[in-house]
Enzyme design. Structure first.
Site, short mmCIF file in Angstrom:
data_model
loop_
_atom_site.label_atom_id
_atom_site.label_comp_id
_atom_site.label_asym_id
_atom_site.label_seq_id
_atom_site.Cartn_x
_atom_site.Cartn_y
_atom_site.Cartn_z
N ASP A 34 0.83 -1.21 0.00
CA ASP A 34 0.00 0.00 0.00
C ASP A 34 0.86 1.26 0.00
OD1 ASP A 34 -2.34 1.41 -0.04
OD2 ASP A 34 -2.80 1.15 2.09
N TRP A 39 2.98 7.89 -2.59
CA TRP A 39 4.39 8.01 -3.02
C TRP A 39 4.46 8.94 -4.24
CZ3 TRP A 39 7.13 7.10 -7.48
CH2 TRP A 39 8.52 6.97 -7.36
N ARG A 47 -0.55 8.99 -10.20
CA ARG A 47 -0.61 7.78 -9.36
C ARG A 47 -0.01 6.57 -10.08
NH1 ARG A 47 -3.93 7.60 -4.92
NH2 ARG A 47 -4.29 5.39 -5.31
N HIS A 51 2.43 3.22 -9.02
CA HIS A 51 2.16 1.80 -9.28
C HIS A 51 3.32 1.17 -10.05
CE1 HIS A 51 -1.72 2.28 -7.58
NE2 HIS A 51 -2.23 3.00 -8.56
N THR A 80 -11.16 -6.47 -4.68
CA THR A 80 -12.48 -6.39 -5.31
C THR A 80 -13.08 -4.99 -5.13
OG1 THR A 80 -13.35 -7.40 -3.28
CG2 THR A 80 -13.12 -8.84 -5.18
N GLU A 81 -12.53 -4.22 -4.19
CA GLU A 81 -13.01 -2.86 -3.96
C GLU A 81 -12.27 -1.84 -4.83
OE1 GLU A 81 -12.45 -5.04 -1.29
OE2 GLU A 81 -14.62 -5.39 -1.32
N ASN A 82 -11.14 -2.24 -5.39
CA ASN A 82 -10.34 -1.29 -6.17
C ASN A 82 -10.99 -0.88 -7.50
OD1 ASN A 82 -7.16 -2.65 -5.01
ND2 ASN A 82 -8.22 -0.83 -4.31
N ARG A 201 2.04 -4.97 6.06
CA ARG A 201 1.31 -3.91 5.36
C ARG A 201 2.11 -2.62 5.44
NH1 ARG A 201 -4.98 -2.37 4.57
NH2 ARG A 201 -4.59 -0.63 3.16
C1 IPE Z 1 -5.57 -2.65 -0.26
O1 IPE Z 1 -5.18 -1.32 -0.39
C2 IPE Z 1 -5.57 -3.34 -1.59
C3 IPE Z 1 -4.27 -3.55 -2.19
C4 IPE Z 1 -3.12 -3.28 -1.65
C5 IPE Z 1 -4.31 -4.16 -3.49
P1 IPE Z 1 -6.25 -0.14 -0.56
O2 IPE Z 1 -5.47 1.10 -0.71
O3 IPE Z 1 -7.21 -0.48 -1.63
O4 IPE Z 1 -7.01 -0.20 0.83
P2 IPE Z 1 -7.86 0.90 1.59
O5 IPE Z 1 -8.86 1.43 0.63
O6 IPE Z 1 -6.90 1.95 2.04
O7 IPE Z 1 -8.45 0.17 2.74
C1 IPE Z 2 -1.53 0.24 -3.37
O1 IPE Z 2 -1.31 1.59 -3.40
C2 IPE Z 2 -1.80 -0.34 -4.72
C3 IPE Z 2 -3.20 -0.75 -4.93
C4 IPE Z 2 -4.15 -0.68 -4.06
C5 IPE Z 2 -3.51 -1.27 -6.24
P1 IPE Z 2 -2.51 2.63 -3.42
O2 IPE Z 2 -2.86 2.91 -4.83
O3 IPE Z 2 -3.62 2.19 -2.55
O4 IPE Z 2 -1.79 3.91 -2.80
P2 IPE Z 2 -2.42 4.92 -1.75
O5 IPE Z 2 -2.92 4.10 -0.61
O6 IPE Z 2 -3.50 5.65 -2.44
O7 IPE Z 2 -1.27 5.79 -1.36
MG MG Z 3 -4.04 2.41 -0.61
#
Ligand code: IPE
Ligand code: IPE
Ligand code: MG
Length: 253
Positions: A34, A39, A47, A51, A80-82, A201
């Protein structure tokens, strides 16, 4: 002391000097990667740049984990929420496995690593699924570390699917009404994989975000404020060192 650990220790002063081959190396490490977005934001980058950098870190961590003798490395790549994210970002994330594998698959094969996928494949774009399934197919005979991608994975939906499949098997008289933990586990997407010993995490968030709710029942948790693209070999060693100092009692004394 393991030579590889010594090498990393020599490279970095920040590594805890107590790393010892006396302690057990976790058999299964699961990582909620995460902080990619934050970053990138810190650097005024899109963003997607976060990644992309995060993908490079997966390669480094995979190699070190495999060299340390970790049996299974599960990485949470897409939940599944992404899907709630902007379309552009989702599209970018769905292209990443292809890019990752196009450059890294030969190395995975060389390192004897077996690729697996855990998640709802039905919703994945075909280009994503094809790339991942090709890697699964080409590495299925490998006997080294399992690199398990949680891709379009959500634990609650995994548990519900398991229950649905069990009900079908029950109706067909394939199972009876005595459901053991062992039997239930075989219906989960992690079937055949030992439960994680260590969960990492990054990014300072202290939640599971729908990740392996059943499987993490007795896992040791290690949280770090470091953003995933900044995660280094030294951090992995630090997490393993912390793990080695934990007293795992599993309810006993
Ligand atoms: C969890 O991170 C999912 C992955 C790392 C793929 P998220 O960034 O989606 O989680 P929340 O929304 O902060 O809980
Ligand atoms: C984790 O980084 C990658 C995925 C969830 C796919 P994030 O994209 O959640 O990064 P933040 O949490 O917004 O910084
Ligand atoms: Mg995140």
């Amino acid at each position: 002391m393991l030579k590889i650990v010594k090498d990393w220790m020599n490279k970095s002063n920040s590594i805890n000097k107590d790393v010892s081959s006396e302690g057990p190396i976790p058999e299964h490490i699961a990582i909620i990667m995460d902080g990619n977005g934050r970053w990138a934001k810190k650097r005024a980058l899109p963003r997607s740049a976060g990644h992309h950098e995060g993908m490079k870190v997966v390669k480094k961590v995979t190699k070190l984990a495999s060299n340390l003798g970790v049996g299974i490395l599960t990485v949470y790549a897409f939940s599944t929420e992404n899907w709630k994210r902007p379309k552009d970002e989702v599209n970018y994330l769905m292209r990443l496995p292809e890019e990752f594998l196009s450059t890294f698959l030969p190395e995975l094969i060389e390192e004897n690593i077996q690729v697996r996928i855990m998640g709802d494949k039905t919703q994945l774009p075909s280009h994503t699924l094809n790339a991942v399934e090709k890697a699964v197919e080409e590495t299925k005979g490998n006997t080294g570390m399992i690199l398990n991608f949680a891709l379009n994975y959500g634990s609650r939906s995994e548990i519900l699917s398991a229950i649905e499949e069990m009900m079908i098997d029950y109706k067909n008289n394939e199972i009876d009404s005595n459901v053991s933990e062992e039997l239930f586990s075989t219906y989960l997407m992690s079937s055949g994989l030992k439960d994680p010993d260590l969960l990492i995490r990054t990014s300072g968030e202290m939640r599971l975000s729908n990740f392996m709710l059943w499987q993490l029942a007795y896992t040791e948790f290690w949280f770090s404020d470091v953003l995933w693209p900044d995660f280094s070999e030294a951090h992995l060693i630090e997490a393993i060192t912390a793990y080695q100092k934990r007293g795992r009692r599993f309810g006993g004394i």
